[in-house]
Design an enzyme around this catalytic site. Structure first.
Site, PDB file in Angstrom:
ATOM      1  N   ARG A  10      -2.812 100.341  -7.206  1.00 20.12           N
ATOM      2  CA  ARG A  10      -2.363 101.729  -7.043  1.00 20.12           C
ATOM      3  C   ARG A  10      -1.455 101.851  -5.803  1.00 20.12           C
ATOM      4  O   ARG A  10      -0.501 102.636  -5.813  1.00 20.12           O
ATOM      5  CB  ARG A  10      -3.574 102.671  -6.913  1.00 20.12           C
ATOM      6  CG  ARG A  10      -4.509 102.685  -8.123  1.00 20.12           C
ATOM      7  CD  ARG A  10      -4.006 103.428  -9.320  1.00 20.12           C
ATOM      8  NE  ARG A  10      -3.632 104.795  -9.052  1.00 20.12           N
ATOM      9  CZ  ARG A  10      -3.315 105.672 -10.018  1.00 20.12           C
ATOM     10  NH1 ARG A  10      -3.338 105.302 -11.300  1.00 20.12           N
ATOM     11  NH2 ARG A  10      -2.960 106.883  -9.728  1.00 20.12           N
ATOM     12  N   LYS A  39       5.937 100.043 -18.216  1.00 20.69           N
ATOM     13  CA  LYS A  39       6.250 101.062 -19.219  1.00 20.69           C
ATOM     14  C   LYS A  39       7.669 100.881 -19.789  1.00 20.69           C
ATOM     15  O   LYS A  39       8.503 100.155 -19.212  1.00 20.69           O
ATOM     16  CB  LYS A  39       6.087 102.447 -18.590  1.00 20.69           C
ATOM     17  CG  LYS A  39       4.639 102.770 -18.186  1.00 20.69           C
ATOM     18  CD  LYS A  39       4.532 104.191 -17.634  1.00 20.69           C
ATOM     19  CE  LYS A  39       3.102 104.548 -17.306  1.00 20.69           C
ATOM     20  NZ  LYS A  39       2.986 105.953 -16.817  1.00 20.69           N
ATOM     21  N   HIS A  51       1.815 101.710 -15.249  1.00 20.48           N
ATOM     22  CA  HIS A  51       0.481 102.310 -15.310  1.00 20.48           C
ATOM     23  C   HIS A  51      -0.472 101.398 -14.560  1.00 20.48           C
ATOM     24  O   HIS A  51      -0.332 100.169 -14.610  1.00 20.48           O
ATOM     25  CB  HIS A  51      -0.009 102.432 -16.762  1.00 20.48           C
ATOM     26  CG  HIS A  51      -1.483 102.743 -16.837  1.00 20.48           C
ATOM     27  ND1 HIS A  51      -1.970 104.025 -16.743  1.00 20.48           N
ATOM     28  CD2 HIS A  51      -2.576 101.919 -16.922  1.00 20.48           C
ATOM     29  CE1 HIS A  51      -3.298 103.975 -16.783  1.00 20.48           C
ATOM     30  NE2 HIS A  51      -3.697 102.722 -16.895  1.00 20.48           N
ATOM     31  N   GLU A  85     -10.104 100.110 -20.022  1.00 21.95           N
ATOM     32  CA  GLU A  85      -8.699  99.908 -20.399  1.00 21.95           C
ATOM     33  C   GLU A  85      -8.400  98.435 -20.707  1.00 21.95           C
ATOM     34  O   GLU A  85      -7.621  98.136 -21.613  1.00 21.95           O
ATOM     35  CB  GLU A  85      -7.786 100.416 -19.272  1.00 21.95           C
ATOM     36  CG  GLU A  85      -7.866 101.935 -19.115  1.00 21.95           C
ATOM     37  CD  GLU A  85      -6.999 102.464 -17.983  1.00 21.95           C
ATOM     38  OE1 GLU A  85      -6.345 101.666 -17.289  1.00 21.95           O
ATOM     39  OE2 GLU A  85      -6.974 103.704 -17.818  1.00 21.95           O
ATOM     40  N   PHE A  93       1.880 117.705 -21.029  1.00 25.64           N
ATOM     41  CA  PHE A  93       2.846 116.609 -21.131  1.00 25.64           C
ATOM     42  C   PHE A  93       2.433 115.531 -22.128  1.00 25.64           C
ATOM     43  O   PHE A  93       3.132 114.538 -22.309  1.00 25.64           O
ATOM     44  CB  PHE A  93       3.072 115.985 -19.741  1.00 25.64           C
ATOM     45  CG  PHE A  93       1.831 115.444 -19.059  1.00 25.64           C
ATOM     46  CD1 PHE A  93       1.299 114.214 -19.391  1.00 25.64           C
ATOM     47  CD2 PHE A  93       1.191 116.201 -18.078  1.00 25.64           C
ATOM     48  CE1 PHE A  93       0.154 113.724 -18.766  1.00 25.64           C
ATOM     49  CE2 PHE A  93       0.042 115.722 -17.441  1.00 25.64           C
ATOM     50  CZ  PHE A  93      -0.480 114.474 -17.798  1.00 25.64           C
ATOM     51  N   ARG A 135       7.131 102.552  -7.905  1.00 21.83           N
ATOM     52  CA  ARG A 135       7.636 103.830  -8.429  1.00 21.83           C
ATOM     53  C   ARG A 135       8.768 104.386  -7.567  1.00 21.83           C
ATOM     54  O   ARG A 135       9.710 104.982  -8.090  1.00 21.83           O
ATOM     55  CB  ARG A 135       6.478 104.811  -8.579  1.00 21.83           C
ATOM     56  CG  ARG A 135       5.638 104.474  -9.837  1.00 21.83           C
ATOM     57  CD  ARG A 135       4.357 105.241  -9.882  1.00 21.83           C
ATOM     58  NE  ARG A 135       3.729 105.216 -11.206  1.00 21.83           N
ATOM     59  CZ  ARG A 135       2.502 105.665 -11.444  1.00 21.83           C
ATOM     60  NH1 ARG A 135       1.781 106.177 -10.463  1.00 21.83           N
ATOM     61  NH2 ARG A 135       1.986 105.623 -12.664  1.00 21.83           N
ATOM     62  N   THR A 158       2.275 109.019  -8.547  1.00 18.97           N
ATOM     63  CA  THR A 158       2.700 109.305  -9.926  1.00 18.97           C
ATOM     64  C   THR A 158       4.135 109.816  -9.974  1.00 18.97           C
ATOM     65  O   THR A 158       4.941 109.365 -10.791  1.00 18.97           O
ATOM     66  CB  THR A 158       1.760 110.371 -10.553  1.00 18.97           C
ATOM     67  OG1 THR A 158       0.403 109.955 -10.380  1.00 18.97           O
ATOM     68  CG2 THR A 158       2.071 110.575 -12.018  1.00 18.97           C
TER      69      THR A 158
END
Ligand code: UDP
Length: 137
Positions: free
Chosen positions: A85, A9, A115, A126, A57, A102, A91
Site C-alpha cells: 500500500r 490494472k 490494486h 483475494e 462508481f 500511483r 487511491t
C-alpha cells in the site's frame, strides 16, 4: 513473511508499465511468487469488487477493469500488505506521495494503475480468488 494480492490494472498494462511497476515491488522488498496475465470477465470483475457494488462508481469500475488485460500477482515479503500500500500510494493520484506508483503512473482516481489488498484478511480472500495454492511458488 506475509502475502498480498496485487493487480496491474488496464490503464498501466495498456501504456506498457508492467515491467516498471514490477521493478518497484522487487526493489522495495516484495517478491512475486505467483503471476498471470488475464482479461477479466464482467463476472470476475464484479465478484472481485463486490464490496463496492453499491457505490456510485461500481459500474464504471467494472467496465474499466474489463476493457483490456490485467496482471494479477501474489507478492510476498515482510509486512507485504502494508508495504504494498505504501509503494502504491493513495487511491487518488492527486493525493499520492512522491515516488509512489500511483503518483507516477495513475491517470486519475479510477484509472489508478494498481490494486493492492487492504488487510491480511482480505489478502487471503483475494489471493484465493485468483490462484490455487499449487500455483503459488
Ligand atoms: N474508485 C473509483 N472512484 C472512487 C473511488 C475508487 O473509481 O471514487 C476505484 C479505483 O480504481 C480504486 C477502486 O475503485 O482503486 C477501489 O476503491 P478503494 O477505495 O478500495 O481504493 P484502493 O484500495 O484501490 O486504494
Amino acid at each position: 513473511m506475509e502475502r498480498t494480492l496485487s493487480i496491474i490494472k488496464p490503464d498501466a498494462v495498456e501504456r506498457n508499465f508492467v515491467g516498471q511497476i514490477i521493478s518497484r515491488f522487487e526493489a522495495q522488498g516484495l517478491r512475486p511468487v505467483a503471476m498471470r496475465m488475464m482479461h477479466l470477465s464482467q463476472k470476475e470483475a464484479e465478484g472481485f469488487y463486490a464490496v463496492h457494488s453499491e457505490r456510485p462508481f461500481f459500474k464504471d469500475l467494472v467496465s474499466f477493469m474489463t476493457r483490456s488485460p490485467v496482471v494479477v500477482m501474489v507478492l510476498e515479503g515482510e509486512g507485504a500488505v502494508a508495504r504494498n500500500r505504501e509503494i502504491m500510494g493513495a487511491t487518488n493520484p492527486e493525493n499520492a506521495a512522491e515516488g509512489t506508483i500511483r503518483k507516477d503512473f495513475a491517470k486519475n482516481i479510477e484509472e489508478n494503475s494498481v490494486h493492492g489488498s487492504d488487510s491480511p484478511e482480505n489478502a487471503a480472500i483475494e489471493i484465493a480468488y485468483f490462484f490455487r495454492s499449487t500455483e503459488i511458488c
